[in-house]
Design a protein around this motif. Structure first.
Motif, PDB file in Angstrom:
ATOM      1  N   ILE A  36      40.501 -93.447  -2.164  1.00 26.82           N
ATOM      2  CA  ILE A  36      40.139 -93.383  -0.750  1.00 26.82           C
ATOM      3  C   ILE A  36      38.638 -93.578  -0.643  1.00 26.82           C
ATOM      4  O   ILE A  36      37.872 -92.823  -1.250  1.00 26.82           O
ATOM      5  CB  ILE A  36      40.552 -92.032  -0.115  1.00 26.82           C
ATOM      6  CG1 ILE A  36      42.062 -91.825  -0.230  1.00 26.82           C
ATOM      7  CG2 ILE A  36      40.112 -91.970   1.347  1.00 26.82           C
ATOM      8  CD1 ILE A  36      42.545 -90.470   0.250  1.00 26.82           C
ATOM      9  N   LYS A  37      38.220 -94.602   0.098  1.00 23.17           N
ATOM     10  CA  LYS A  37      36.797 -94.898   0.308  1.00 23.17           C
ATOM     11  C   LYS A  37      36.037 -94.964  -1.017  1.00 23.17           C
ATOM     12  O   LYS A  37      34.928 -94.449  -1.135  1.00 23.17           O
ATOM     13  CB  LYS A  37      36.149 -93.855   1.226  1.00 23.17           C
ATOM     14  CG  LYS A  37      36.856 -93.641   2.533  1.00 23.17           C
ATOM     15  CD  LYS A  37      36.510 -94.711   3.530  1.00 23.17           C
ATOM     16  CE  LYS A  37      37.020 -94.288   4.884  1.00 23.17           C
ATOM     17  NZ  LYS A  37      37.554 -95.296   5.684  1.00 23.17           N
ATOM     18  N   SER A  39      36.660 -93.441  -3.835  1.00 24.38           N
ATOM     19  CA  SER A  39      36.781 -92.251  -4.672  1.00 24.38           C
ATOM     20  C   SER A  39      38.205 -92.135  -5.214  1.00 24.38           C
ATOM     21  O   SER A  39      39.168 -92.189  -4.445  1.00 24.38           O
ATOM     22  CB  SER A  39      36.444 -90.984  -3.880  1.00 24.38           C
ATOM     23  OG  SER A  39      36.595 -89.850  -4.704  1.00 24.38           O
ATOM     24  N   ILE A  82      33.373 -86.442  -1.255  1.00 24.07           N
ATOM     25  CA  ILE A  82      34.207 -86.886  -0.129  1.00 24.07           C
ATOM     26  C   ILE A  82      34.085 -85.867   0.991  1.00 24.07           C
ATOM     27  O   ILE A  82      33.563 -84.773   0.794  1.00 24.07           O
ATOM     28  CB  ILE A  82      35.697 -87.037  -0.540  1.00 24.07           C
ATOM     29  CG1 ILE A  82      36.239 -85.728  -1.129  1.00 24.07           C
ATOM     30  CG2 ILE A  82      35.880 -88.201  -1.494  1.00 24.07           C
ATOM     31  CD1 ILE A  82      37.729 -85.751  -1.442  1.00 24.07           C
ATOM     32  N   SER A 150      46.065 -93.709   2.346  1.00 26.67           N
ATOM     33  CA  SER A 150      44.846 -94.513   2.491  1.00 26.67           C
ATOM     34  C   SER A 150      43.672 -93.727   3.070  1.00 26.67           C
ATOM     35  O   SER A 150      42.517 -94.079   2.832  1.00 26.67           O
ATOM     36  CB  SER A 150      45.116 -95.736   3.354  1.00 26.67           C
ATOM     37  OG  SER A 150      45.496 -95.344   4.658  1.00 26.67           O
ATOM     38  N   ASP A 151      43.947 -92.665   3.824  1.00 21.72           N
ATOM     39  CA  ASP A 151      42.861 -91.888   4.426  1.00 21.72           C
ATOM     40  C   ASP A 151      43.145 -90.387   4.451  1.00 21.72           C
ATOM     41  O   ASP A 151      42.511 -89.643   5.193  1.00 21.72           O
ATOM     42  CB  ASP A 151      42.586 -92.376   5.848  1.00 21.72           C
ATOM     43  CG  ASP A 151      43.765 -92.128   6.790  1.00 21.72           C
ATOM     44  OD1 ASP A 151      44.864 -91.767   6.310  1.00 21.72           O
ATOM     45  OD2 ASP A 151      43.575 -92.286   8.005  1.00 21.72           O
ATOM     46  N   GLU A 167      37.537 -88.718   4.149  1.00 21.21           N
ATOM     47  CA  GLU A 167      36.644 -89.853   4.425  1.00 21.21           C
ATOM     48  C   GLU A 167      35.496 -89.840   3.444  1.00 21.21           C
ATOM     49  O   GLU A 167      35.264 -88.894   2.749  1.00 21.21           O
ATOM     50  CB  GLU A 167      36.127 -89.811   5.864  1.00 21.21           C
ATOM     51  CG  GLU A 167      35.667 -88.458   6.300  1.00 21.21           C
ATOM     52  CD  GLU A 167      35.313 -88.402   7.763  1.00 21.21           C
ATOM     53  OE1 GLU A 167      34.287 -89.004   8.125  1.00 21.21           O
ATOM     54  OE2 GLU A 167      36.041 -87.777   8.519  1.00 21.21           O
TER      55      GLU A 167
END
Length: 167
Positions: A36-37, A39, A82, A150-151, A167
């Motif tokens: 995610i992002k 990480s 995160i 995904s998030d 995020e």
């Protein structure tokens, strides 16, 4: 003991061992992973089954710290800093606990990653606590499941589900 009896005993022990290893562990080790992002998120847990029991509010009492799995405490690892529910969690490996509730639950990330259950849980070692919504679903999840999306990441078991935004 003669050679014939020794051979028979050895065969019997081998058969018992094969049967024992072939049976599924009551709470098998599982891993949920995802990115995610940028990480890498890794959740290691033991996955117990419902087996006809009432989980939330019975086997797992509401309002009390729960190890979020079976056996060893569940671990949550992130390769980068995160934000979970808008709050910062530094990169690292944490034990993960939950205080379940009917409409919201508390997700706890504790700095002492290696623990057996929640028996020695120490709140003073919490790196982060976040409130997340808890909902009842109409779909039975027989085994405890974590999923990295995904998030977000979520936990599902029996008819309960809770997730946290990342995020």
């Amino acid at each position: 003991m003669n050679l014939k009896r020794f051979g028979l005993l050895t065969m019997l022990l081998a058969m018992v061992s094969i049967v024992a290893f072939a049976q599924e562990k009551a709470s098998p080790a599982k891993t949920a992973e995802g990115t995610i992002k940028g990480s890498k998120i890794t959740i290691n847990y033991s996955s117990p089954a419902v087996k006809g029991r009432v989980i939330w509010g019975d086997l797992v009492p509401l309002g009390q710290v729960w190890r979020a799995g079976a056996d060893d405490a569940t671990t949550f690892e992130t390769s980068k800093d995160i934000k979970i529910q808008g709050q910062t969690l530094p990169a690292g490996k944490y034990s993960f606990f939950i205080i379940p509730g009917e409409t919201s639950s508390t997700f706890i990330f504790n700095k002492e990653a290696k623990q057996w259950g929640a028996y020695k849980y120490d709140q003073s070692k919490d790196a982060l606590r976040v409130e997340v919504p808890s909902i009842q679903t109409s779909t039975l999840e027989e085994r405890l499941v974590y999923e990295v999306k995904s998030d977000s990441f979520e936990i599902r078991w029996e008819y309960g589900k809770a997730s946290a935004k990342i995020e």
